[in-house]
Design a protein around this motif. Structure first.
Motif, mmCIF file in Angstrom:
data_model
loop_
_atom_site.group_PDB
_atom_site.id
_atom_site.type_symbol
_atom_site.label_atom_id
_atom_site.label_comp_id
_atom_site.label_asym_id
_atom_site.label_seq_id
_atom_site.Cartn_x
_atom_site.Cartn_y
_atom_site.Cartn_z
ATOM 1 N N THR A 1 0.821 -1.223 0.000
ATOM 2 C CA THR A 1 0.000 0.000 0.000
ATOM 3 C C THR A 1 0.850 1.266 0.000
ATOM 4 O OG1 THR A 1 -0.167 0.080 2.411
ATOM 5 C CG2 THR A 1 -1.867 -1.191 1.233
ATOM 6 N N ARG B 1 2.818 3.563 -1.910
ATOM 7 C CA ARG B 1 3.002 3.869 -3.334
ATOM 8 C C ARG B 1 4.460 4.169 -3.686
ATOM 9 N NH1 ARG B 1 -1.653 4.572 -6.353
ATOM 10 N NH2 ARG B 1 -0.646 5.988 -7.823
ATOM 11 N N ASP C 1 -0.354 3.550 -12.582
ATOM 12 C CA ASP C 1 -1.544 3.717 -11.745
ATOM 13 C C ASP C 1 -2.312 2.400 -11.626
ATOM 14 O OD1 ASP C 1 -3.214 5.537 -10.173
ATOM 15 O OD2 ASP C 1 -4.712 5.180 -11.745
ATOM 16 N N ASP C 2 -2.451 1.695 -12.743
ATOM 17 C CA ASP C 2 -3.149 0.397 -12.724
ATOM 18 C C ASP C 2 -2.415 -0.612 -11.839
ATOM 19 O OD1 ASP C 2 -5.039 1.430 -14.452
ATOM 20 O OD2 ASP C 2 -4.247 0.390 -16.229
ATOM 21 N N LYS D 1 -2.945 0.161 -8.182
ATOM 22 C CA LYS D 1 -4.289 -0.218 -7.727
ATOM 23 C C LYS D 1 -4.424 -1.732 -7.598
ATOM 24 C CE LYS D 1 -6.655 3.756 -9.736
ATOM 25 N NZ LYS D 1 -7.491 4.212 -10.861
#
Length: 181
Positions: free
Chosen positions: A98, A100, A125-126, A129
């Motif tokens: 988690t 980033r 970004d994908d 996520k």
């Protein structure tokens, strides 16, 4: 004493050396020789009972990530491969999925992303996520009735979930410690 090697063949060689060293010794110390996966596997078994090894677990979970978004996994083969590799690296490097910044460092170091500009930003970004969801689902699958783990789970889950070791040892010897990195 626990002597740990990275793989089975190294553990077998280490066991032969230990046996030779202890031969003829009066009151030899208790020495256990295991590969790192066996250490983790025995820890999981001690805490949870037997688990099923599923080497395609994270491929299946990455595909399910897209299916759950009503997308055809066949259209996302490259992304699925990258999620699998990223999940492997995040687990083996004990990276918080988690975080980033930490995940981005893994992406930069281990993934070969052939995109630039907006396409690159979208892919990053994908991946950011997908990773926490895939790893969370991997943990859930390991602790559920399905009991499925992969080889990296054997090493990672006991650490991640702060499990009680299968046995306590006074000394730990890591054979070829550089292989563990």
């Amino acid at each position: 004493v626990l002597c740990t090697a990275f793989n089975v063949s190294a553990a077998e060689g280490l066991q032969a050396g230990v046996n030779e060293s202890l031969e003829g010794m009066q009151n030899p110390p208790s020495v256990t020789v295991l590969n790192i996966h066996k250490v983790g596997g025995q820890t999981l078994t001690t805490n949870w009972g037997k688990r099923e090894v599923d080497t395609s677990k994270y491929r299946r979970l990455a595909k399910a990530y897209y299916q759950n978004r009503h997308l055809d996994p066949a259209d996302f083969k490259q992304e699925i491969d990258q999620i699998i590799k990223l999940a492997e690296k995040a687990r083996i490097c004990l990276t918080d999925e988690t975080n980033r910044e930490a995940v981005f460092e893994l992406i930069e170091r281990f993934l070969d992303i052939e995109a630039d500009g907006d396409e690159y930003d979208q892919l990053i970004d994908d991946l950011m996520k997908a990773l926490p969801i895939v790893i969370k689902n991997g943990i859930q699958e390991a602790i559920s009735r399905e009991h499925k783990i992969d080889l990296t789970d054997m090493i990672w889950l006991p650490v991640r979930l702060k499990m009680k070791p299968f046995q306590y040892f006074d000394f730990l010897f890591l054979d070829e410690a550089q292989d563990f990195t």
